[in-house]
Write a protein that holds these residues in place. Structure first.
Motif, PDB file in Angstrom:
ATOM      1  N   ALA A  28      40.148  54.615  50.108  1.00 30.06           N
ATOM      2  CA  ALA A  28      41.109  54.118  49.125  1.00 30.06           C
ATOM      3  C   ALA A  28      41.157  52.593  49.144  1.00 30.06           C
ATOM      4  CB  ALA A  28      42.486  54.698  49.399  1.00 30.06           C
ATOM      5  N   GLY A  29      41.096  52.005  50.339  1.00 30.26           N
ATOM      6  CA  GLY A  29      41.076  50.555  50.429  1.00 30.26           C
ATOM      7  C   GLY A  29      39.845  49.964  49.775  1.00 30.26           C
ATOM      8  N   PHE A  30      38.708  50.607  49.990  1.00 26.00           N
ATOM      9  CA  PHE A  30      37.469  50.165  49.345  1.00 26.00           C
ATOM     10  C   PHE A  30      37.607  50.248  47.831  1.00 26.00           C
ATOM     11  CE2 PHE A  30      33.111  50.680  47.827  1.00 26.00           C
ATOM     12  CZ  PHE A  30      32.445  49.681  48.521  1.00 26.00           C
ATOM     13  N   GLY A  31      38.192  51.351  47.363  1.00 25.77           N
ATOM     14  CA  GLY A  31      38.404  51.513  45.927  1.00 25.77           C
ATOM     15  C   GLY A  31      39.334  50.454  45.360  1.00 25.77           C
ATOM     16  N   ALA A  32      40.394  50.109  46.106  1.00 30.20           N
ATOM     17  CA  ALA A  32      41.334  49.088  45.641  1.00 30.20           C
ATOM     18  C   ALA A  32      40.653  47.739  45.487  1.00 30.20           C
ATOM     19  CB  ALA A  32      42.509  48.978  46.618  1.00 30.20           C
ATOM     20  N   PHE A  33      39.778  47.414  46.420  1.00 35.28           N
ATOM     21  CA  PHE A  33      39.056  46.146  46.349  1.00 35.28           C
ATOM     22  C   PHE A  33      38.146  46.122  45.117  1.00 35.28           C
ATOM     23  CE2 PHE A  33      35.745  43.102  47.701  1.00 35.28           C
ATOM     24  CZ  PHE A  33      36.554  42.018  48.019  1.00 35.28           C
ATOM     25  N   LEU A  34      37.434  47.227  44.898  1.00 37.18           N
ATOM     26  CA  LEU A  34      36.580  47.321  43.710  1.00 37.18           C
ATOM     27  C   LEU A  34      37.409  47.244  42.435  1.00 37.18           C
ATOM     28  CD1 LEU A  34      34.015  50.111  44.651  1.00 37.18           C
ATOM     29  CD2 LEU A  34      33.673  47.637  44.697  1.00 37.18           C
ATOM     30  N   GLY A  35      38.586  47.864  42.455  1.00 42.04           N
ATOM     31  CA  GLY A  35      39.456  47.835  41.282  1.00 42.04           C
ATOM     32  C   GLY A  35      39.901  46.430  40.925  1.00 42.04           C
ATOM     33  N   HIS A  36      40.165  45.620  41.943  1.00 39.33           N
ATOM     34  CA  HIS A  36      40.559  44.238  41.677  1.00 39.33           C
ATOM     35  C   HIS A  36      39.382  43.421  41.136  1.00 39.33           C
ATOM     36  CE1 HIS A  36      42.890  40.549  42.068  1.00 39.33           C
ATOM     37  NE2 HIS A  36      41.794  39.988  42.570  1.00 39.33           N
ATOM     38  N   LEU A  37      38.212  43.644  41.705  1.00 38.96           N
ATOM     39  CA  LEU A  37      37.035  42.896  41.250  1.00 38.96           C
ATOM     40  C   LEU A  37      36.599  43.310  39.853  1.00 38.96           C
ATOM     41  CD1 LEU A  37      34.680  42.814  44.387  1.00 38.96           C
ATOM     42  CD2 LEU A  37      36.527  41.258  43.782  1.00 38.96           C
ATOM     43  N   PHE A  38      36.687  44.614  39.576  1.00 39.81           N
ATOM     44  CA  PHE A  38      36.145  45.154  38.325  1.00 39.81           C
ATOM     45  C   PHE A  38      37.154  46.083  37.646  1.00 39.81           C
ATOM     46  CE2 PHE A  38      32.686  44.869  41.552  1.00 39.81           C
ATOM     47  CZ  PHE A  38      32.034  43.749  41.036  1.00 39.81           C
ATOM     48  N   PRO A  39      38.286  45.553  37.164  1.00 42.31           N
ATOM     49  CA  PRO A  39      39.306  46.405  36.536  1.00 42.31           C
ATOM     50  C   PRO A  39      38.871  46.893  35.157  1.00 42.31           C
ATOM     51  CG  PRO A  39      39.929  44.101  36.370  1.00 42.31           C
ATOM     52  CD  PRO A  39      38.682  44.142  37.210  1.00 42.31           C
ATOM     53  N   VAL A  40      38.987  48.176  34.954  1.00 37.20           N
ATOM     54  CA  VAL A  40      38.545  48.754  33.687  1.00 37.20           C
ATOM     55  C   VAL A  40      39.342  48.190  32.521  1.00 37.20           C
ATOM     56  CG1 VAL A  40      40.115  50.745  33.916  1.00 37.20           C
ATOM     57  CG2 VAL A  40      38.047  50.938  32.508  1.00 37.20           C
ATOM     58  N   TRP A  41      40.615  47.838  32.756  1.00 36.37           N
ATOM     59  CA  TRP A  41      41.480  47.351  31.685  1.00 36.37           C
ATOM     60  C   TRP A  41      41.057  45.974  31.174  1.00 36.37           C
ATOM     61  CZ3 TRP A  41      43.437  51.901  32.197  1.00 36.37           C
ATOM     62  CH2 TRP A  41      43.751  52.400  33.460  1.00 36.37           C
ATOM     63  N   LEU A  42      40.276  45.243  31.946  1.00 28.56           N
ATOM     64  CA  LEU A  42      39.877  43.879  31.570  1.00 28.56           C
ATOM     65  C   LEU A  42      38.369  43.769  31.367  1.00 28.56           C
ATOM     66  CD1 LEU A  42      42.114  41.845  34.061  1.00 28.56           C
ATOM     67  CD2 LEU A  42      42.628  42.499  31.695  1.00 28.56           C
ATOM     68  N   GLY A  43      37.764  44.867  30.962  1.00 30.27           N
ATOM     69  CA  GLY A  43      36.321  44.850  30.737  1.00 30.27           C
ATOM     70  C   GLY A  43      35.533  44.647  32.013  1.00 30.27           C
ATOM     71  N   PHE A  44      36.098  45.109  33.131  1.00 34.05           N
ATOM     72  CA  PHE A  44      35.461  45.017  34.456  1.00 34.05           C
ATOM     73  C   PHE A  44      35.279  43.566  34.918  1.00 34.05           C
ATOM     74  CE2 PHE A  44      34.041  48.997  32.507  1.00 34.05           C
ATOM     75  CZ  PHE A  44      34.538  49.901  33.443  1.00 34.05           C
ATOM     76  N   LYS A  45      36.120  42.664  34.394  1.00 36.01           N
ATOM     77  CA  LYS A  45      36.092  41.269  34.815  1.00 36.01           C
ATOM     78  C   LYS A  45      37.410  40.931  35.489  1.00 36.01           C
ATOM     79  CE  LYS A  45      32.991  39.913  31.058  1.00 36.01           C
ATOM     80  NZ  LYS A  45      32.822  39.044  29.854  1.00 36.01           N
ATOM     81  N   GLY A  46      37.422  40.968  36.815  1.00 32.51           N
ATOM     82  CA  GLY A  46      38.648  40.774  37.556  1.00 32.51           C
ATOM     83  C   GLY A  46      38.657  39.523  38.402  1.00 32.51           C
ATOM     84  N   GLY A  47      39.329  39.622  39.547  1.00 34.28           N
ATOM     85  CA  GLY A  47      39.458  38.489  40.442  1.00 34.28           C
ATOM     86  C   GLY A  47      38.393  38.483  41.516  1.00 34.28           C
ATOM     87  N   LYS A  48      38.569  37.599  42.477  1.00 30.81           N
ATOM     88  CA  LYS A  48      37.576  37.448  43.538  1.00 30.81           C
ATOM     89  C   LYS A  48      37.949  38.198  44.809  1.00 30.81           C
ATOM     90  CE  LYS A  48      35.897  33.114  41.660  1.00 30.81           C
ATOM     91  NZ  LYS A  48      35.668  31.666  41.875  1.00 30.81           N
ATOM     92  N   GLY A  49      39.173  38.714  44.863  1.00 27.66           N
ATOM     93  CA  GLY A  49      39.481  39.729  45.860  1.00 27.66           C
ATOM     94  C   GLY A  49      40.104  39.294  47.166  1.00 27.66           C
TER      95      GLY A  49
END
Length: 207
Positions: free
Chosen positions: A95-116
């Motif tokens: 789940a932690g790994f998934g959360a990190f990926l979610g921040h980097l590549f959020p589906v709501w923002l076209g997979f363009k997120g933060g640096k984590g």
């Protein structure tokens, strides 16, 4: 959390933990808090990043702090939910790994997120709090001296897998965090180039 993980999760359980963690991580707190405050689209200012460092470039320390806390706690929450409801320590790491990926590549923002960085720290808080405190201390020390958020994060993240393995005795968690460290460095490749060139923006600098 137990210090020795047996990697006993089945494939479906791992996938569920990853997906739930991803949904936690994909919440773009930086954009949410700036929009609620009537500020500009965070992606249109400074570095265009959705994290706390770029929020600080709006001139609002309160909004930057809120973003930092939100991005951090979503990582911690994912780990704790995984540990409590999705299968224990192995699910917590997934789940932690998934959360990190979610921040980097959020589906709501076209997979363009933060640096984590904040979410990385949040995951680490859930995995092993003492190691997270060392991470924070190293980050604060380097950032306080040189005023480079990116440099502080890069150095602190390098130490994290070593501390988990050699100090905390958590080799599996160390492996997962090593992968997150690699991803964090990849996301900071532009910062690394600017650090080498002496053009990296400093903390509090408006861009």
């Amino acid at each position: 959390m137990t210090d020795v993980l047996n990697w006993g999760l089945s494939g479906p359980a791992t996938l569920i933990a990853l997906v739930i963690g991803y949904l936690f991580g994909s919440i773009p707190f930086g954009i949410v808090v700036t929009k609620l405050s009537g500020g500009p689209d965070l992606r249109s200012i400074g570095s265009g990043n959705i994290g706390a460092t770029n929020v600080l470039r709006t001139g609002s320390k309160k909004l930057a702090a809120a973003t930092l806390i939100g991005d951090m706690l979503k990582g911690t929450a994912a780990v704790l939910v995984g540990a409590r409801f999705l299968g224990g320590p192995e699910a917590a790491l997934a789940a932690g790994f998934g959360a990190f990926l979610g921040h980097l590549f959020p589906v709501w923002l076209g997979f363009k997120g933060g640096k984590g960085v904040a979410t990385y720290l949040g995951v680490l808080i859930g995995v092993k709090l003492p190691v997270a405190l060392v991470f924070a201390a190293v980050w604060l020390g380097i950032a306080g001296i040189w005023r480079y958020s990116s440099l502080a994060a890069l150095v602190a993240s390098l130490l994290t897998p070593l501390l988990l393995w050699l100090w905390a005795g958590m080799p599996q968690a160390a492996l997962v965090m090593a992968v997150l460290t690699l991803l964090l460095w990849i996301m900071h490749r532009g910062n690394i180039a600017r650090l080498a060139a002496g053009t990296e923006g400093k903390i509090g600098q408006k861009g």
